[in-house]
Design a protein around this motif. Sequence first.
Motif, PDB file in Angstrom:
ATOM      1  N   MET A 155       0.719  -1.160   0.090  1.00 26.18           N
ATOM      2  CA  MET A 155      -0.032   0.214  -0.025  1.00 26.18           C
ATOM      3  C   MET A 155       0.918   1.216   0.093  1.00 26.18           C
ATOM      4  O   MET A 155       1.904   1.477   0.712  1.00 26.18           O
ATOM      5  CB  MET A 155      -0.770   0.092   1.180  1.00 26.18           C
ATOM      6  N   SER A 156       0.474   2.268  -0.741  1.00 23.49           N
ATOM      7  CA  SER A 156       1.346   3.447  -0.816  1.00 23.49           C
ATOM      8  C   SER A 156       1.152   4.201   0.662  1.00 23.49           C
ATOM      9  O   SER A 156       0.204   4.056   1.365  1.00 23.49           O
ATOM     10  CB  SER A 156       0.575   4.538  -1.893  1.00 23.49           C
ATOM     11  N   GLU A 157       1.913   5.162   0.504  1.00 20.95           N
ATOM     12  CA  GLU A 157       2.018   5.956   2.049  1.00 20.95           C
ATOM     13  C   GLU A 157       1.452   7.397   1.613  1.00 20.95           C
ATOM     14  O   GLU A 157       1.819   7.837   0.571  1.00 20.95           O
ATOM     15  CB  GLU A 157       3.505   6.241   2.194  1.00 20.95           C
ATOM     16  N   ILE A 158       0.730   7.712   2.587  1.00 22.07           N
ATOM     17  CA  ILE A 158       0.189   9.049   2.425  1.00 22.07           C
ATOM     18  C   ILE A 158       1.046  10.133   2.888  1.00 22.07           C
ATOM     19  O   ILE A 158       2.043  10.015   3.528  1.00 22.07           O
ATOM     20  CB  ILE A 158      -1.085   9.211   3.542  1.00 22.07           C
ATOM     21  N   THR A 159       0.949  11.214   1.876  1.00 23.39           N
ATOM     22  CA  THR A 159       1.831  12.470   1.917  1.00 23.39           C
ATOM     23  C   THR A 159       0.857  13.545   2.028  1.00 23.39           C
ATOM     24  O   THR A 159      -0.475  13.647   1.959  1.00 23.39           O
ATOM     25  CB  THR A 159       2.658  12.676   0.663  1.00 23.39           C
ATOM     26  N   LYS A 160       1.467  14.576   2.403  1.00 18.67           N
ATOM     27  CA  LYS A 160       0.863  15.934   2.785  1.00 18.67           C
ATOM     28  C   LYS A 160       0.429  16.383   1.389  1.00 18.67           C
ATOM     29  O   LYS A 160      -0.462  17.539   1.482  1.00 18.67           O
ATOM     30  CB  LYS A 160       1.442  16.831   3.872  1.00 18.67           C
ATOM     31  N   ASN A 220     -10.204   6.343   5.644  1.00 19.76           N
ATOM     32  CA  ASN A 220      -9.353   7.540   5.730  1.00 19.76           C
ATOM     33  C   ASN A 220     -10.426   8.609   6.168  1.00 19.76           C
ATOM     34  O   ASN A 220      -9.973   9.767   6.973  1.00 19.76           O
ATOM     35  CB  ASN A 220      -8.277   7.646   4.771  1.00 19.76           C
ATOM     36  N   ALA A 221     -11.617   8.593   5.501  1.00 18.26           N
ATOM     37  CA  ALA A 221     -12.625   9.690   5.713  1.00 18.26           C
ATOM     38  C   ALA A 221     -13.024   9.835   7.453  1.00 18.26           C
ATOM     39  O   ALA A 221     -12.716  11.050   7.875  1.00 18.26           O
ATOM     40  CB  ALA A 221     -13.858   9.485   5.188  1.00 18.26           C
ATOM     41  N   GLU A 222     -13.244   8.633   8.044  1.00 19.98           N
ATOM     42  CA  GLU A 222     -13.390   8.538   9.310  1.00 19.98           C
ATOM     43  C   GLU A 222     -12.392   9.217  10.150  1.00 19.98           C
ATOM     44  O   GLU A 222     -12.437   9.642  11.132  1.00 19.98           O
ATOM     45  CB  GLU A 222     -14.105   7.408   9.894  1.00 19.98           C
ATOM     46  N   ARG A 223     -10.907   8.591   9.620  1.00 15.93           N
ATOM     47  CA  ARG A 223      -9.763   8.896  10.530  1.00 15.93           C
ATOM     48  C   ARG A 223      -9.713  10.410  10.415  1.00 15.93           C
ATOM     49  O   ARG A 223      -9.325  10.784  11.470  1.00 15.93           O
ATOM     50  CB  ARG A 223      -8.757   8.070  10.004  1.00 15.93           C
ATOM     51  N   LEU A 224      -9.736  10.944   9.363  1.00 15.63           N
ATOM     52  CA  LEU A 224      -9.692  12.568   9.117  1.00 15.63           C
ATOM     53  C   LEU A 224     -10.677  13.175  10.168  1.00 15.63           C
ATOM     54  O   LEU A 224     -10.260  14.093  10.713  1.00 15.63           O
ATOM     55  CB  LEU A 224      -9.654  12.955   7.793  1.00 15.63           C
ATOM     56  N   MET A 225     -11.540  12.672  10.150  1.00 16.76           N
ATOM     57  CA  MET A 225     -12.742  13.402  11.027  1.00 16.76           C
ATOM     58  C   MET A 225     -12.338  13.226  12.529  1.00 16.76           C
ATOM     59  O   MET A 225     -12.590  14.116  13.185  1.00 16.76           O
ATOM     60  CB  MET A 225     -14.177  12.708  10.508  1.00 16.76           C
ATOM     61  N   ASN A 251       2.480  15.951  11.636  1.00 17.91           N
ATOM     62  CA  ASN A 251       1.950  15.046  12.495  1.00 17.91           C
ATOM     63  C   ASN A 251       0.822  14.224  12.075  1.00 17.91           C
ATOM     64  O   ASN A 251       0.722  13.182  12.262  1.00 17.91           O
ATOM     65  CB  ASN A 251       1.735  16.186  13.647  1.00 17.91           C
ATOM     66  N   LEU A 252       0.035  14.755  11.160  1.00 19.80           N
ATOM     67  CA  LEU A 252      -1.182  14.164  10.789  1.00 19.80           C
ATOM     68  C   LEU A 252      -0.879  13.245   9.799  1.00 19.80           C
ATOM     69  O   LEU A 252      -1.502  11.973   9.775  1.00 19.80           O
ATOM     70  CB  LEU A 252      -2.056  15.179  10.077  1.00 19.80           C
ATOM     71  N   LEU A 292      -1.878   9.387  10.271  1.00 19.70           N
ATOM     72  CA  LEU A 292      -2.529   8.536   9.143  1.00 19.70           C
ATOM     73  C   LEU A 292      -1.864   7.255   8.679  1.00 19.70           C
ATOM     74  O   LEU A 292      -2.415   6.389   8.679  1.00 19.70           O
ATOM     75  CB  LEU A 292      -2.840   9.372   8.206  1.00 19.70           C
ATOM     76  N   ASN A 293      -0.580   7.363   8.378  1.00 21.95           N
ATOM     77  CA  ASN A 293       0.029   6.273   7.943  1.00 21.95           C
ATOM     78  C   ASN A 293       0.474   5.064   9.099  1.00 21.95           C
ATOM     79  O   ASN A 293       0.402   3.936   8.776  1.00 21.95           O
ATOM     80  CB  ASN A 293       1.583   6.519   7.438  1.00 21.95           C
ATOM     81  N   ALA A 294       0.503   5.558  10.486  1.00 20.34           N
ATOM     82  CA  ALA A 294       0.371   4.477  11.477  1.00 20.34           C
ATOM     83  C   ALA A 294      -0.703   3.813  11.573  1.00 20.34           C
ATOM     84  O   ALA A 294      -0.694   2.492  11.885  1.00 20.34           O
ATOM     85  CB  ALA A 294       0.789   5.285  12.909  1.00 20.34           C
ATOM     86  N   LEU A 295      -1.868   4.456  11.175  1.00 24.40           N
ATOM     87  CA  LEU A 295      -3.113   3.528  10.981  1.00 24.40           C
ATOM     88  C   LEU A 295      -3.576   2.933   9.879  1.00 24.40           C
ATOM     89  O   LEU A 295      -4.299   1.771   9.937  1.00 24.40           O
ATOM     90  CB  LEU A 295      -4.487   4.794  11.317  1.00 24.40           C
ATOM     91  N   SER A 296      -2.761   3.041   8.973  1.00 26.06           N
ATOM     92  CA  SER A 296      -2.923   2.157   7.713  1.00 26.06           C
ATOM     93  C   SER A 296      -2.434   1.009   7.903  1.00 26.06           C
ATOM     94  O   SER A 296      -1.606   0.675   8.417  1.00 26.06           O
ATOM     95  CB  SER A 296      -2.529   3.215   6.609  1.00 26.06           C
TER      96      SER A 296
END
Length: 64
Positions: free
Chosen positions: A1-6, A20-25, A55-56, A60-64
């Motif tokens: 899986m790809s890593e999220i970037t800012k 990720n929508a719920e995680r962002l919320m 930090n975000l 998020l990457n730690a949760l993926s």
Amino acid sequence: MSEITKNMTIAEIIKMNPKNAERLMTFGMECVTCGESQGETLEEAANVHGLNADNLVRALNALS
């Protein structure tokens, strides 16, 4: 899986994993599902909400 970037848009992040929508919320970004926010980068959205984008990204990457 790809890593999220800012530099990714909210839409790209949600497409990677719909959860990720719920995680962002949970970080206070309640408007992530509205159409206008979908074109924002994670960094832009974080700035609007007074969050540190780096930090975000780490969280998020730690949760993926």
